[in-house]
Motif scaffolding. Structure first.
Motif, PDB file in Angstrom:
ATOM      1  N   VAL A  62      23.841  -2.114  54.981  1.00 33.44           N
ATOM      2  CA  VAL A  62      24.531  -1.733  56.215  1.00 33.44           C
ATOM      3  C   VAL A  62      24.533  -2.916  57.180  1.00 33.44           C
ATOM      4  N   GLU A  63      25.725  -3.256  57.663  1.00 30.35           N
ATOM      5  CA  GLU A  63      25.861  -4.341  58.649  1.00 30.35           C
ATOM      6  C   GLU A  63      25.315  -3.866  59.991  1.00 30.35           C
ATOM      7  N   VAL A  64      24.486  -4.688  60.615  1.00 32.13           N
ATOM      8  CA  VAL A  64      23.963  -4.413  61.947  1.00 32.13           C
ATOM      9  C   VAL A  64      24.525  -5.485  62.877  1.00 32.13           C
ATOM     10  N   THR A  84      13.387 -19.839  70.468  1.00 32.55           N
ATOM     11  CA  THR A  84      13.100 -18.517  71.017  1.00 32.55           C
ATOM     12  C   THR A  84      14.393 -17.928  71.577  1.00 32.55           C
ATOM     13  N   TYR A  85      14.469 -16.602  71.542  1.00 30.66           N
ATOM     14  CA  TYR A  85      15.640 -15.902  72.072  1.00 30.66           C
ATOM     15  C   TYR A  85      15.339 -14.415  72.173  1.00 30.66           C
ATOM     16  N   ARG A  86      16.280 -13.679  72.737  1.00 35.75           N
ATOM     17  CA  ARG A  86      16.178 -12.221  72.793  1.00 35.75           C
ATOM     18  C   ARG A  86      17.277 -11.628  71.924  1.00 35.75           C
ATOM     19  N   SER A  87      16.962 -10.486  71.318  1.00 32.19           N
ATOM     20  CA  SER A  87      17.968  -9.825  70.486  1.00 32.19           C
ATOM     21  C   SER A  87      17.886  -8.314  70.680  1.00 32.19           C
ATOM     22  N   ARG A  97      20.002  -1.285  71.538  1.00 29.75           N
ATOM     23  CA  ARG A  97      18.699  -0.684  71.259  1.00 29.75           C
ATOM     24  C   ARG A  97      17.885  -1.669  70.427  1.00 29.75           C
ATOM     25  N   GLN A  98      16.637  -1.366  70.239  1.00 31.73           N
ATOM     26  CA  GLN A  98      15.704  -2.223  69.515  1.00 31.73           C
ATOM     27  C   GLN A  98      15.662  -3.633  70.118  1.00 31.73           C
ATOM     28  N   HIS A  99      15.441  -3.691  71.409  1.00 28.92           N
ATOM     29  CA  HIS A  99      15.319  -4.967  72.112  1.00 28.92           C
ATOM     30  C   HIS A  99      14.069  -5.701  71.633  1.00 28.92           C
ATOM     31  N   SER A 100      14.218  -7.006  71.432  1.00 26.93           N
ATOM     32  CA  SER A 100      13.112  -7.805  70.913  1.00 26.93           C
ATOM     33  C   SER A 100      13.115  -9.203  71.506  1.00 26.93           C
ATOM     34  N   GLU A 125      11.151  -5.163  76.618  1.00 27.97           N
ATOM     35  CA  GLU A 125      11.857  -4.314  77.569  1.00 27.97           C
ATOM     36  C   GLU A 125      13.363  -4.486  77.380  1.00 27.97           C
ATOM     37  N   PRO A 126      14.157  -3.458  77.663  1.00 23.36           N
ATOM     38  CA  PRO A 126      15.609  -3.613  77.566  1.00 23.36           C
ATOM     39  C   PRO A 126      16.112  -4.722  78.485  1.00 23.36           C
ATOM     40  N   PHE A 127      17.210  -5.343  78.075  1.00 18.60           N
ATOM     41  CA  PHE A 127      17.850  -6.392  78.869  1.00 18.60           C
ATOM     42  C   PHE A 127      19.353  -6.194  78.812  1.00 18.60           C
TER      43      PHE A 127
END
Length: 129
Positions: A62-64, A84-87, A97-100, A125-127
């Motif tokens: 499944v493509e995300v 480093t980054y946020r995803s 969803r699934q903020h990392s 935390e969500p961004f």
């Protein structure tokens, strides 16, 4: 070895290539991108070796859609970089969803080029995108 802008963009592109299903299902490409000594500390807290990741990724179907942003690149040593980054996973309705928080160590190998040696995902935390 200082990185110029083209090399920075190459590392960002390689990182994001690993988000795509086509690459994740292509074992040969994954073997090019992941160093033989690769290790991962997953978002779940579980630790993986290279073979476990190769098996897991090639089994995905499944493509995300991954929203990746706020990339920062730091040279750790000659030919070794910390990215480093946020995803987050973008849903069909556009929500995230699934903020990392993510980090990867990339090393430049004379024959293979840039390879990921380590990756870690940590829930965040969500961004906003």
């Amino acid at each position: 070895m200082a990185l110029d802008e083209a090399q920075r963009h190459l590392l960002w592109r390689l990182e994001c290539e690993l988000h795509g299903l086509a690459t994740r299902q292509d074992r040969a490409r994954l073997e090019q991108l992941l160093h033989p000594a690769f290790r991962e500390h997953g978002r779940s807290g579980r630790r993986y070796n290279r073979e476990e990741i190769l098996t897991r990724l090639t089994a995905e179907s499944v493509e995300v859609c991954v929203q990746a942003q706020d990339f920062e690149l730091q040279m750790l040593a000659d030919g070794v970089c910390l990215l480093t980054y946020r995803s987050a996973h973008r849903q069909a309705d556009g929500s995230l969803r699934q903020h990392s928080n993510r980090c990867s160590i990339w090393s430049y190998e004379p024959v293979a080029g840039w390879q990921m040696r380590f990756h870690q995902g940590t829930p965040s935390e969500p961004f906003e995108a």
